[in-house]
Design an enzyme around this catalytic site. Structure first.
Site, mmCIF file in Angstrom:
data_model
loop_
_atom_site.group_PDB
_atom_site.id
_atom_site.type_symbol
_atom_site.label_atom_id
_atom_site.label_comp_id
_atom_site.label_asym_id
_atom_site.label_seq_id
_atom_site.Cartn_x
_atom_site.Cartn_y
_atom_site.Cartn_z
ATOM 1 N N HIS A 54 0.849 -1.190 0.000
ATOM 2 C CA HIS A 54 0.000 0.000 0.000
ATOM 3 C C HIS A 54 0.885 1.240 0.000
ATOM 4 O O HIS A 54 2.029 1.210 0.457
ATOM 5 C CB HIS A 54 -0.903 0.022 1.229
ATOM 6 C CG HIS A 54 -1.980 -1.015 1.197
ATOM 7 N ND1 HIS A 54 -3.094 -0.917 1.994
ATOM 8 C CD2 HIS A 54 -2.141 -2.151 0.479
ATOM 9 C CE1 HIS A 54 -3.891 -1.952 1.771
ATOM 10 N NE2 HIS A 54 -3.312 -2.723 0.851
ATOM 11 N N GLU A 56 0.918 3.958 1.770
ATOM 12 C CA GLU A 56 1.409 4.412 3.081
ATOM 13 C C GLU A 56 2.536 3.514 3.589
ATOM 14 O O GLU A 56 3.501 3.997 4.192
ATOM 15 C CB GLU A 56 0.269 4.435 4.103
ATOM 16 C CG GLU A 56 -0.865 5.378 3.751
ATOM 17 C CD GLU A 56 -1.954 4.738 2.888
ATOM 18 O OE1 GLU A 56 -3.002 5.377 2.738
ATOM 19 O OE2 GLU A 56 -1.769 3.626 2.365
ATOM 20 N N CYS A 84 -6.022 2.336 5.373
ATOM 21 C CA CYS A 84 -6.720 1.141 5.846
ATOM 22 C C CYS A 84 -6.254 0.818 7.264
ATOM 23 O O CYS A 84 -5.329 1.440 7.792
ATOM 24 C CB CYS A 84 -6.457 -0.036 4.902
ATOM 25 S SG CYS A 84 -4.787 -0.699 5.011
ATOM 26 N N CYS A 87 -2.426 -0.036 7.441
ATOM 27 C CA CYS A 87 -1.538 1.122 7.297
ATOM 28 C C CYS A 87 -1.643 2.055 8.501
ATOM 29 O O CYS A 87 -0.639 2.519 9.037
ATOM 30 C CB CYS A 87 -1.857 1.871 6.015
ATOM 31 S SG CYS A 87 -1.497 0.919 4.525
#
Length: 168
Positions: A54, A56, A84, A87
């Site tokens: 992801h 992040e 999410c 993260c």
């Protein structure tokens, strides 16, 4: 232009690069003392899906691998999509306390985690969250992604359906 919009524009540039590569259009920048110190874009959402890559997480890895010695408690995370749970939790444990995001993740957003009800490590954390910064620009990237015939990542999910119904 205010600071949040300025740095969200930087995150949007990363997200646009992701979209151009056929990836899920999430971009993230980490800012310390009004300077971008790390960037990350979503990777591996096209073919061999890797849910650890992801934006992040990529930005956080880039920050951690630098030799800057920056205190994570002094940074601000700017992301084009609400982080999410994975993260958000990783950043919390890493010491990050300030978050700015553009578009809400109605399917998997983690910023509304009821921290006060969790174990002491999390319940004592004071966190600042600013949402909807340049939301329309981020929304358009996600609409473009979910409208593309080449897109198969997260198709027919709550996030895709919600996004495609949104008005500018």
């Amino acid at each position: 232009m205010d600071q949040n919009k300025f740095f969200m524009e930087e995150a949007l540039k990363v997200a646009e690069t992701c979209l151009e590569a056929g990836e899920f259009p999430v971009g993230c920048v980490i800012v310390h003392k009004e300077k971008v110190v790390a960037r990350g874009g979503r990777q591996n959402s096209r073919s061999l899906v890797n849910e650890l890559d992801h934006a992040e997480m990529m930005a956080l890895r880039n920050l951690c691998s630098s030799t800057s010695g920056i205190d994570p408690g002094e940074v601000v995370i700017y992301s084009t999509l609400e982080p999410c749970l994975m993260c958000f939790s990783a950043m919390l444990v890493s010491g990050v306390r300030k978050y700015v995001y553009s578009y809400e993740d109605v399917m998997g957003g983690g910023t509304n985690l009821p921290r006060k009800e969790l174990a002491p490590l999390y319940s004592a954390m004071e966190v600042s969250i600013t949402k909807n910064v340049l939301r329309e620009k981020s929304l358009q990237l996600f609409k473009d992604f979910f409208s593309s015939p080449d897109c198969n990542y997260l198709q027919d999910t709550l996030l895709a359906k919600y996004t495609l119904k949104q008005e500018k």
